[in-house]
Enzyme design. Sequence first.
Site, PDB file in Angstrom:
ATOM      1  N   ASP A  92     -34.509 102.586 140.497  1.00  0.00           N
ATOM      2  CA  ASP A  92     -35.915 102.202 140.328  1.00  0.00           C
ATOM      3  C   ASP A  92     -36.434 100.710 140.297  1.00  0.00           C
ATOM      4  O   ASP A  92     -35.418  99.932 140.513  1.00  0.00           O
ATOM      5  CB  ASP A  92     -36.156 102.728 139.087  1.00  0.00           C
ATOM      6  CG  ASP A  92     -35.586 101.841 137.631  1.00  0.00           C
ATOM      7  OD1 ASP A  92     -34.295 101.512 137.997  1.00  0.00           O
ATOM      8  OD2 ASP A  92     -36.174 101.648 136.618  1.00  0.00           O
ATOM      9  N   ASP A 154     -34.350  93.958 143.723  1.00  0.00           N
ATOM     10  CA  ASP A 154     -34.003  94.365 142.520  1.00  0.00           C
ATOM     11  C   ASP A 154     -34.157  95.856 142.324  1.00  0.00           C
ATOM     12  O   ASP A 154     -35.281  96.164 141.800  1.00  0.00           O
ATOM     13  CB  ASP A 154     -34.414  93.604 141.301  1.00  0.00           C
ATOM     14  CG  ASP A 154     -34.103  94.036 140.030  1.00  0.00           C
ATOM     15  OD1 ASP A 154     -33.345  94.762 139.497  1.00  0.00           O
ATOM     16  OD2 ASP A 154     -34.888  93.735 138.922  1.00  0.00           O
ATOM     17  N   GLU A 188     -33.550 102.029 135.042  1.00  0.00           N
ATOM     18  CA  GLU A 188     -33.073 100.996 134.501  1.00  0.00           C
ATOM     19  C   GLU A 188     -34.052  99.937 133.904  1.00  0.00           C
ATOM     20  O   GLU A 188     -34.140  99.405 133.015  1.00  0.00           O
ATOM     21  CB  GLU A 188     -31.939 100.199 135.673  1.00  0.00           C
ATOM     22  CG  GLU A 188     -31.213  99.217 134.674  1.00  0.00           C
ATOM     23  CD  GLU A 188     -31.811  97.699 135.021  1.00  0.00           C
ATOM     24  OE1 GLU A 188     -31.122  96.644 134.116  1.00  0.00           O
ATOM     25  OE2 GLU A 188     -32.969  97.784 135.399  1.00  0.00           O
ATOM     26  N   GLU A 189     -35.076  99.908 134.620  1.00  0.00           N
ATOM     27  CA  GLU A 189     -36.081  98.871 134.223  1.00  0.00           C
ATOM     28  C   GLU A 189     -37.241  99.257 133.075  1.00  0.00           C
ATOM     29  O   GLU A 189     -37.516  98.389 132.470  1.00  0.00           O
ATOM     30  CB  GLU A 189     -37.301  98.611 135.641  1.00  0.00           C
ATOM     31  CG  GLU A 189     -36.606  98.142 136.781  1.00  0.00           C
ATOM     32  CD  GLU A 189     -35.908  96.733 136.682  1.00  0.00           C
ATOM     33  OE1 GLU A 189     -36.199  96.062 135.650  1.00  0.00           O
ATOM     34  OE2 GLU A 189     -35.603  96.252 137.741  1.00  0.00           O
TER      35      GLU A 189
HETATM   36 ZN   LIG Z   1     -32.110  95.152 138.388  1.00  0.00          ZN
END
Ligand SMILES: [Zn+2]
Length: 419
Positions: A92, A154, A188-189
């Site tokens: 994500d 990222d 994750e974010e």
């Molecule tokens: Zn990350």
Amino acid sequence: MAATEQQTGEPTDVLERFLRYVQVDTQSSDEHCDQVPSSAIQFDLANLLAEELRTLGAQDVAVSDHAYVTAHIPASAGAEARPRLGLIAHMDTTEVVSGFGVKPHVVRYEGGDLVCGEVDGQPVSIGPDKLPALNDLVGEDLVCTDGTTLLGADDKAGIAEIMALVAHLAKHPELPHPPLGICFCPDEEIGHGAALLDIESFGCAYAYTVDGGPVGELEWECFNASEVTVRFRGYSIHPGDAKDRMVNAGNLFVEFHNLLPIPMRPEHTEGYEGFIHLEGVSATCEHATARYIVRDHDATKFDAKLALMERAAAFINDRLGEERVTVEVKPQYRNMAEVVADYPELIDVAKEAFSAAGVEPRVLPIRGGTDGAQLSFRGLPCPNLSTGGYCCHGVNEFIPVSSLEKMVNVLQELVARFA
Ligand SMILES: [Zn+2]
């Protein structure tokens, strides 16, 4: 962990993969954090990666109901008995900046302002004044956005690097590596991390997340983290009749906040310094609620910060002679150093792998958390490696092409050392 210097030196397909993956929208959604994945679009990348892993000869390839992609890569000849090593990245992208319709392009950086695109006739750029690291990147090819979205290095750089490694190992069975576990997780974010990863069937003895910053970064210490909600109960009365009777909850908040040391705010801290951060506040005369997050690498200093907030509340309650301020602490994650410190070889081997790939390793404390923090406490020790990306969570996000390639090399050196 016998070291081996075998390398093919040939270019990998990491750039092609990266450019492709960032164009698949995977923005997670805090609003829907009660379900995993928080956005169904994350399945698009999950299914694509699973298909590619199958093509590359991975085994046990699966996409779970929660969009976790997992796969096993058989060991090279002779390394079958080694413990399985995990490599993990997240699919994500953050919703702080739009991650929809990412249009990556490669810019040859000649120094000065790095202009990635134009919005409303204005260049979107960042210069060495704000990012001194640019001075070391003159002459490099950088993958940038068009200025309207984030890039998603990222953590799609981490995904592309792991996938390019898998492809490279498939093409070169002579390269030594232990059995590998591959995992790409969603959300994750929004703090979900690898919570729903089935560690048992993943079957790894240890793992690395590939979710860090500029190439060379190696992280195994993160914050201890809690969310603190402070509630203020006021007593509302017509202001004209208020003398000696009104208790303004908004003013109680101001008093409370002013009892917290200014040097402990995030804007005054760096490195190993923790902080108390006011995320938001809503206040009327009758009622106020303040939301803080508290962070510190050091567990003792972390507890001291929480105690300070309790004392500030107690001070006000004592003065008023009744309990009008309450503090509620919700633990979020803990410093994985507590766990990883028992596996110093994971750090040593990673340092060796960086050096062997011609990259100087830099051990840094993470000023946040990673999937690895949670996994470490669930029994899978999990330090974090760089991806090579810069300026994540913004429209200026970029990654040098050479960093993508170097990280595939680093991963290759890393798995060789575990064979
Ligand atoms: Zn990350």
